[in-house]
Design an enzyme around this catalytic site. Structure first.
Site, PDB file in Angstrom:
ATOM      1  N   ASP A  56      -0.141   9.115   4.818  1.00 22.33           N
ATOM      2  CA  ASP A  56       0.108   9.405   6.228  1.00 22.33           C
ATOM      3  C   ASP A  56       1.560   9.115   6.608  1.00 22.33           C
ATOM      4  O   ASP A  56       1.837   8.487   7.624  1.00 22.33           O
ATOM      5  CB  ASP A  56      -0.855   8.611   7.114  1.00 22.33           C
ATOM      6  N   ILE A  57       2.476   9.584   5.774  1.00 24.60           N
ATOM      7  CA  ILE A  57       3.899   9.409   6.072  1.00 24.60           C
ATOM      8  C   ILE A  57       4.288  10.380   7.177  1.00 24.60           C
ATOM      9  O   ILE A  57       4.053  11.590   7.067  1.00 24.60           O
ATOM     10  CB  ILE A  57       4.765   9.654   4.808  1.00 24.60           C
TER      11      ILE A  57
END
Length: 186
Positions: A56-57
């Protein structure tokens, strides 16, 4: 009830998110983009070497403190690869705007999925926009899986050719066509 209290502590980071910076400035010069991406890539490669994928960058998960020190936050959906592959429902976790094609497809992910997200982040920081925009979630997922973004060079001319080529490669649909690591990409 045993009377035991369970708690956890997190480091307090005084600062703001990269999203806050983008909201203020829209796009950043290449030198500043690299100063941001280098520690992000290094931290991700550190996690990948320990079989952990963040998944979830995105700008709101990167904090900058008052000294411009970066911290990647929200490892809440990080996946330990050694624990087994993702289930279809688990693969949908993440932010669709930065989600790798394989993550959109619901298959197992590797560090290459985080590298793709860093590629999206690079595109966004350099151009001031996301590589894909859509009116629906399904359309956005389809674009990440099957379509090519508007070439970065057309949105932000004057950068070295290797910058455009590197971002394009990091955004490859096939994980095997990306770089060997996020650090190599940056």
């Amino acid at each position: 009830a045993s009377g035991r209290l369970f708690w956890y502590a997190m480091k307090y980071i005084e600062g703001r998110t990269l999203q806050d910076l983008l909201d203020e400035r829209k796009r950043l010069p290449l030198e500043e983009v690299l100063r941001i991406l280098e520690p992000v890539a290094d931290a991700l490669d550190f996690a990948h070497a320990r079989d952990i994928v963040h998944r979830d960058i995105k700008p709101s998960n990167i904090m900058l403190d008052g000294r411009a020190w970066l911290t990647i936050t929200d490892f809440g959906i990080a996946k330990e690869l050694a624990a087994g592959s993702l289930t279809s429902s688990g693969a949908w976790l993440g932010s669709p705007s930065h989600m790798a094609p394989e993550q959109c497809a619901g298959v197992s992910v590797s560090g290459a999925a985080d590298q793709y997200a860093v590629g999206v982040l690079a595109y966004q920081l350099i151009s001031g926009r996301l590589p894909f925009e859509a009116k629906s979630l399904l359309d956005l997922l389809h674009k990440h899986r099957y379509e090519q973004p508007v070439p970065l060079e057309g949105l932000c001319s004057g950068l070295p050719a290797n910058v455009y080529a590197a971002v394009e490669r990091a955004l490859s649909k096939e994980p095997s066509e990306r770089f060997n690591s996020a650090v190599e990409f940056v």
